[in-house]
Design a protein around this motif. Structure first.
Motif, PDB file in Angstrom:
ATOM      1  N   GLN A  84      38.899  35.361  -4.809  1.00 64.46           N
ATOM      2  CA  GLN A  84      38.775  36.535  -3.950  1.00 64.46           C
ATOM      3  C   GLN A  84      39.739  37.619  -4.384  1.00 64.46           C
ATOM      4  N   GLY A  85      39.307  38.868  -4.301  1.00 60.87           N
ATOM      5  CA  GLY A  85      40.244  39.969  -4.329  1.00 60.87           C
ATOM      6  C   GLY A  85      40.978  39.906  -3.005  1.00 60.87           C
ATOM      7  N   ALA A  86      42.281  39.930  -2.996  1.00 63.67           N
ATOM      8  CA  ALA A  86      43.024  39.659  -1.768  1.00 63.67           C
ATOM      9  C   ALA A  86      44.165  40.637  -1.599  1.00 63.67           C
ATOM     10  N   ALA A  87      44.608  40.738  -0.359  1.00 65.74           N
ATOM     11  CA  ALA A  87      45.781  41.557  -0.040  1.00 65.74           C
ATOM     12  C   ALA A  87      46.784  40.681   0.691  1.00 65.74           C
ATOM     13  N   GLY A  88      48.051  40.944   0.477  1.00 62.21           N
ATOM     14  CA  GLY A  88      49.093  40.177   1.145  1.00 62.21           C
ATOM     15  C   GLY A  88      49.028  40.338   2.656  1.00 62.21           C
ATOM     16  N   GLY A  89      49.450  39.307   3.359  1.00 61.43           N
ATOM     17  CA  GLY A  89      49.485  39.333   4.807  1.00 61.43           C
ATOM     18  C   GLY A  89      48.190  38.904   5.477  1.00 61.43           C
ATOM     19  N   GLU A  90      47.151  38.619   4.716  1.00 59.35           N
ATOM     20  CA  GLU A  90      45.877  38.199   5.298  1.00 59.35           C
ATOM     21  C   GLU A  90      45.812  36.676   5.408  1.00 59.35           C
ATOM     22  N   THR A  91      44.994  36.201   6.356  1.00 61.57           N
ATOM     23  CA  THR A  91      44.739  34.772   6.518  1.00 61.57           C
ATOM     24  C   THR A  91      43.292  34.502   6.146  1.00 61.57           C
ATOM     25  N   TYR A  92      43.077  33.587   5.218  1.00 56.25           N
ATOM     26  CA  TYR A  92      41.746  33.200   4.767  1.00 56.25           C
ATOM     27  C   TYR A  92      41.396  31.870   5.421  1.00 56.25           C
ATOM     28  N   ASN A  93      40.375  31.887   6.301  1.00 53.54           N
ATOM     29  CA  ASN A  93      39.956  30.706   7.059  1.00 53.54           C
ATOM     30  C   ASN A  93      38.627  30.203   6.505  1.00 53.54           C
ATOM     31  N   TYR A  94      38.594  28.941   6.123  1.00 53.86           N
ATOM     32  CA  TYR A  94      37.398  28.339   5.540  1.00 53.86           C
ATOM     33  C   TYR A  94      36.861  27.240   6.457  1.00 53.86           C
ATOM     34  N   ILE A  95      35.535  27.136   6.539  1.00 54.94           N
ATOM     35  CA  ILE A  95      34.871  25.984   7.140  1.00 54.94           C
ATOM     36  C   ILE A  95      33.756  25.540   6.195  1.00 54.94           C
ATOM     37  N   ILE A  96      33.357  24.284   6.343  1.00 57.07           N
ATOM     38  CA  ILE A  96      32.268  23.698   5.567  1.00 57.07           C
ATOM     39  C   ILE A  96      31.240  23.170   6.562  1.00 57.07           C
ATOM     40  N   ARG A  97      29.972  23.275   6.200  1.00 55.38           N
ATOM     41  CA  ARG A  97      28.898  22.653   6.980  1.00 55.38           C
ATOM     42  C   ARG A  97      28.034  21.846   6.022  1.00 55.38           C
ATOM     43  N   ALA A  98      27.739  20.608   6.400  1.00 50.12           N
ATOM     44  CA  ALA A  98      26.825  19.776   5.616  1.00 50.12           C
ATOM     45  C   ALA A  98      25.391  20.183   5.954  1.00 50.12           C
ATOM     46  N   THR A  99      24.497  20.079   4.969  1.00 50.10           N
ATOM     47  CA  THR A  99      23.104  20.464   5.179  1.00 50.10           C
ATOM     48  C   THR A  99      22.159  19.378   4.663  1.00 50.10           C
ATOM     49  N   ASN A 100      20.947  19.398   5.192  1.00 48.38           N
ATOM     50  CA  ASN A 100      19.836  18.605   4.669  1.00 48.38           C
ATOM     51  C   ASN A 100      18.552  19.268   5.158  1.00 48.38           C
ATOM     52  N   ALA A 101      17.409  18.629   4.968  1.00 48.42           N
ATOM     53  CA  ALA A 101      16.133  19.224   5.357  1.00 48.42           C
ATOM     54  C   ALA A 101      16.055  19.469   6.858  1.00 48.42           C
ATOM     55  N   GLY A 102      16.865  18.778   7.643  1.00 46.71           N
ATOM     56  CA  GLY A 102      16.875  18.967   9.095  1.00 46.71           C
ATOM     57  C   GLY A 102      17.712  20.150   9.549  1.00 46.71           C
ATOM     58  N   GLY A 103      18.440  20.778   8.626  1.00 44.20           N
ATOM     59  CA  GLY A 103      19.250  21.942   8.973  1.00 44.20           C
ATOM     60  C   GLY A 103      20.714  21.744   8.641  1.00 44.20           C
ATOM     61  N   GLU A 104      21.551  22.578   9.240  1.00 45.60           N
ATOM     62  CA  GLU A 104      22.999  22.502   9.047  1.00 45.60           C
ATOM     63  C   GLU A 104      23.625  21.705  10.169  1.00 45.60           C
ATOM     64  N   GLY A 105      24.637  20.916   9.800  1.00 47.98           N
ATOM     65  CA  GLY A 105      25.412  20.208  10.793  1.00 47.98           C
ATOM     66  C   GLY A 105      26.467  21.125  11.394  1.00 47.98           C
ATOM     67  N   PRO A 106      27.316  20.582  12.257  1.00 45.40           N
ATOM     68  CA  PRO A 106      28.372  21.381  12.885  1.00 45.40           C
ATOM     69  C   PRO A 106      29.483  21.738  11.901  1.00 45.40           C
ATOM     70  N   ASN A 107      30.364  22.616  12.347  1.00 41.46           N
ATOM     71  CA  ASN A 107      31.482  23.068  11.520  1.00 41.46           C
ATOM     72  C   ASN A 107      32.466  21.943  11.240  1.00 41.46           C
ATOM     73  N   SER A 108      33.060  22.000  10.059  1.00 35.44           N
ATOM     74  CA  SER A 108      34.224  21.163   9.755  1.00 35.44           C
ATOM     75  C   SER A 108      35.415  21.734  10.517  1.00 35.44           C
ATOM     76  N   ASN A 109      36.550  21.087  10.360  1.00 36.45           N
ATOM     77  CA  ASN A 109      37.773  21.714  10.846  1.00 36.45           C
ATOM     78  C   ASN A 109      38.027  22.972  10.009  1.00 36.45           C
ATOM     79  N   VAL A 110      38.887  23.843  10.493  1.00 38.42           N
ATOM     80  CA  VAL A 110      39.239  25.066   9.783  1.00 38.42           C
ATOM     81  C   VAL A 110      40.427  24.795   8.874  1.00 38.42           C
TER      82      VAL A 110
END
Length: 118
Positions: A84-110
C-alpha cells in the motif's frame, strides 16, 4: 450394509453452506518507508469447506464487507502480502472471509497495523 459417505452433501467443499470464519493469526509489517510504502503479510489457518478467501482492508476503520470492496479475492491459500501507499499515523485494519459456492462466511478477527506518525 451401507456406510455413510464422507465429505458428501452440505459439508463438502463448495457446497451450499458458507464456511466458518478463519482465525486471522497475524499481520506482520515487512517494511514501511514513511510516507511511501507499507508491506504487510497476513497469515491465517485453513477453514473447513473453504474454497477461497477474501481480504478486506479499512484504513482507520474496521472494514465493512456490506459496504466496502474487497482488497483481494484469493484461491485456497493461507497467506497474502499487501503493498500500500501509506502515510504515517494511519491504522490499517484487515479481516479475512472464507468463501465457497454457498457464499462468504463471517469475518475473521481484526488484525491491525498502526503506522508510526510522520
Amino acid at each position: 450394509m451401507s456406510l455413510p459417505l464422507l465429505n458428501a452433501g452440505p459439508s463438502a467443499p463448495g457446497s451450499g453452506r458458507p464456511p466458518t470464519a478463519p482465525p486471522l493469526l497475524a499481520v506482520e509489517v515487512a517494511g514501511f518507508d514513511a510516507p511511501l510504502n507499507l508491506t504487510a503479510t497476513l497469515d491465517w489457518n485453513p477453514v473447513a469447506r473453504a474454497t477461497g478467501y477474501t481480504v478486506w482492508l479499512g484504513i482507520d476503520v474496521v472494514p465493512d464487507p456490506g459496504v466496502d470492496s474487497p482488497l483481494a479475492t484469493l484461491g485456497n491459500v493461507l497467506t497474502y502480502q499487501d503493498y500500500q501507499g501509506a502515510a504515517g499515523g494511519e491504522t490499517y485494519n484487515y479481516i479475512i472471509r472464507a468463501t465457497n459456492a454457498g457464499g462468504e462466511g463471517p469475518n475473521s478477527n481484526v488484525a491491525s497495523v498502526i503506522l508510526p506518525g510522520e
